[in-house]
Design a protein around this motif. Structure first.
Motif, mmCIF file in Angstrom:
data_model
loop_
_atom_site.group_PDB
_atom_site.id
_atom_site.type_symbol
_atom_site.label_atom_id
_atom_site.label_comp_id
_atom_site.label_asym_id
_atom_site.label_seq_id
_atom_site.Cartn_x
_atom_site.Cartn_y
_atom_site.Cartn_z
ATOM 1 N N UNK A 45 4.255 -16.908 40.882
ATOM 2 C CA UNK A 45 4.558 -17.763 39.737
ATOM 3 C C UNK A 45 3.937 -17.163 38.467
ATOM 4 N N UNK A 46 2.799 -16.505 38.635
ATOM 5 C CA UNK A 46 2.019 -16.016 37.506
ATOM 6 C C UNK A 46 2.651 -14.780 36.861
ATOM 7 N N UNK A 47 2.527 -14.718 35.540
ATOM 8 C CA UNK A 47 2.963 -13.569 34.762
ATOM 9 C C UNK A 47 1.843 -13.148 33.819
ATOM 10 N N UNK A 48 1.974 -11.925 33.319
ATOM 11 C CA UNK A 48 1.021 -11.387 32.343
ATOM 12 C C UNK A 48 1.809 -10.691 31.245
ATOM 13 N N UNK A 49 1.123 -10.324 30.184
ATOM 14 C CA UNK A 49 1.710 -9.476 29.140
ATOM 15 C C UNK A 49 1.212 -8.054 29.371
ATOM 16 N N UNK A 50 2.089 -7.066 29.111
ATOM 17 C CA UNK A 50 1.648 -5.672 29.131
ATOM 18 C C UNK A 50 1.898 -5.086 27.751
ATOM 19 N N UNK A 51 0.926 -4.299 27.275
ATOM 20 C CA UNK A 51 0.963 -3.794 25.914
ATOM 21 C C UNK A 51 0.741 -2.284 25.926
ATOM 22 N N UNK A 52 1.619 -1.570 25.226
ATOM 23 C CA UNK A 52 1.485 -0.130 25.067
ATOM 24 C C UNK A 52 1.286 0.210 23.606
ATOM 25 N N UNK A 91 5.241 4.283 45.033
ATOM 26 C CA UNK A 91 4.268 3.214 44.854
ATOM 27 C C UNK A 91 2.911 3.654 45.400
ATOM 28 N N UNK A 92 1.872 3.341 44.645
ATOM 29 C CA UNK A 92 0.509 3.658 45.054
ATOM 30 C C UNK A 92 -0.002 4.984 44.543
ATOM 31 N N UNK A 93 0.873 5.850 44.070
ATOM 32 C CA UNK A 93 0.461 7.166 43.559
ATOM 33 C C UNK A 93 0.249 7.087 42.049
ATOM 34 N N UNK A 94 -0.947 6.647 41.666
ATOM 35 C CA UNK A 94 -1.196 6.391 40.242
ATOM 36 C C UNK A 94 -2.124 7.399 39.574
ATOM 37 N N UNK A 95 -2.545 8.449 40.290
ATOM 38 C CA UNK A 95 -3.375 9.480 39.667
ATOM 39 C C UNK A 95 -2.596 10.121 38.519
ATOM 40 N N UNK A 96 -3.291 10.387 37.434
ATOM 41 C CA UNK A 96 -2.694 11.060 36.278
ATOM 42 C C UNK A 96 -1.482 10.311 35.707
ATOM 43 N N UNK A 97 -1.591 9.001 35.643
ATOM 44 C CA UNK A 97 -0.550 8.181 35.026
ATOM 45 C C UNK A 97 -1.145 7.480 33.804
ATOM 46 N N UNK A 98 -0.309 7.088 32.855
ATOM 47 C CA UNK A 98 -0.851 6.389 31.689
ATOM 48 C C UNK A 98 -1.274 4.961 32.038
ATOM 49 N N UNK A 99 -2.154 4.439 31.234
ATOM 50 C CA UNK A 99 -2.573 3.052 31.374
ATOM 51 C C UNK A 99 -1.929 2.188 30.310
ATOM 52 N N UNK A 106 -6.865 -15.800 31.066
ATOM 53 C CA UNK A 106 -8.332 -15.901 31.002
ATOM 54 C C UNK A 106 -9.018 -14.626 30.557
ATOM 55 N N UNK A 107 -8.282 -13.512 30.509
ATOM 56 C CA UNK A 107 -8.910 -12.248 30.133
ATOM 57 C C UNK A 107 -7.892 -11.136 30.056
ATOM 58 N N UNK A 108 -8.389 -9.951 29.710
ATOM 59 C CA UNK A 108 -7.508 -8.796 29.599
ATOM 60 C C UNK A 108 -8.186 -7.554 30.148
ATOM 61 N N UNK A 109 -7.352 -6.565 30.478
ATOM 62 C CA UNK A 109 -7.829 -5.325 31.074
ATOM 63 C C UNK A 109 -7.170 -4.175 30.330
ATOM 64 N N UNK A 110 -7.953 -3.154 30.014
ATOM 65 C CA UNK A 110 -7.404 -1.907 29.501
ATOM 66 C C UNK A 110 -7.356 -0.939 30.673
ATOM 67 N N UNK A 111 -6.203 -0.854 31.317
ATOM 68 C CA UNK A 111 -6.055 0.042 32.466
ATOM 69 C C UNK A 111 -6.124 1.489 32.009
ATOM 70 N N UNK A 112 -6.919 2.295 32.695
ATOM 71 C CA UNK A 112 -6.982 3.722 32.389
ATOM 72 C C UNK A 112 -5.761 4.444 32.928
ATOM 73 N N UNK A 113 -5.198 3.919 34.023
ATOM 74 C CA UNK A 113 -4.026 4.512 34.668
ATOM 75 C C UNK A 113 -3.297 3.414 35.428
ATOM 76 N N UNK A 114 -2.063 3.730 35.867
ATOM 77 C CA UNK A 114 -1.367 2.762 36.710
ATOM 78 C C UNK A 114 0.088 2.510 36.371
#
Length: 189
Positions: A45-52, A91-99, A106-114
């Protein structure tokens, strides 16, 4: 004829347990909105925003259950809108990918990769793969017969006792062939 059902995947995110806690609050549990074709998988049910760097998408659906690593699957068109250049990956191979930045209630995350563009693939239950002589990781040719028929090369076979037969493509690929979820494709070789 070897036919498989097609599942067209819109942009979505798989989230780790630690990131669910940050985005929704400590101990939060995702709510099952709809079962997916793969056993045990569901749209939450849950959604998030993604920002580039160039853009943002609101209401990006989380797919559950929680995964070991947070991963965002987008189409190439989505990537242009966000201003990132993710590789085509399994899926699952996230090395050397942009974040990307992920924003929850309730909060936010700056993903380094994924961020990835998911490689087109077919999930095979072991019994289906054996019946058709298909090996895990084998690259297949698959014909999509829609409004604009086309043949995809290098479709990855993913074989497991845990899987149900289903081809996964993204919205760009589905639109290119004029197919939708529930249509069928033909495995050529």
């Amino acid at each position: 004829m070897k036919t498989v059902p097609i599942g067209v995947s819109a942009r979505h995110i798989h989230v780790s347990r630690a990131h669910i806690d940050i985005l929704f609050g400590e101990g939060y549990e995702l709510t099952n909105f709809k079962e997916l074709t793969q056993p045990g998988q569901y749209a939450a049910q849950e959604t998030v925003a993604i920002v580039g760097p160039k853009g943002k998408f609101d209401k990006v659906r989380i797919l559950g259950p929680a995964r070991p690593n947070t991963q965002i699957e987008i189409s190439r068109t989505d990537a242009f809108s966000l201003g990132v250049n993710p590789p085509v990956r399994e899926s699952g191979q996230i090395a050397d990918t942009p974040g990307l930045k992920v924003i929850g209630p309730k909060g936010e995350i700056d993903l380094e990769r994924g961020a990835i563009v998911a490689a087109r693939h077919i999930h095979f239950h072991t019994s289906d793969a054996e019946k058709w002589g298909i090996q895990d990781k084998q690259l297949l040719r698959v014909k999509l017969v829609g409004e604009r028929p086309l043949i995809f090369e290098d479709v990855i076979a993913r074989v497991s006792e845990q899987f149900a037969l289903d081809m996964h493509i993204d919205t760009d690929e589905g639109n290119a062939a004029g197919v939708k979820t529930g249509d069928y494709a033909e495995v050529l070789d």
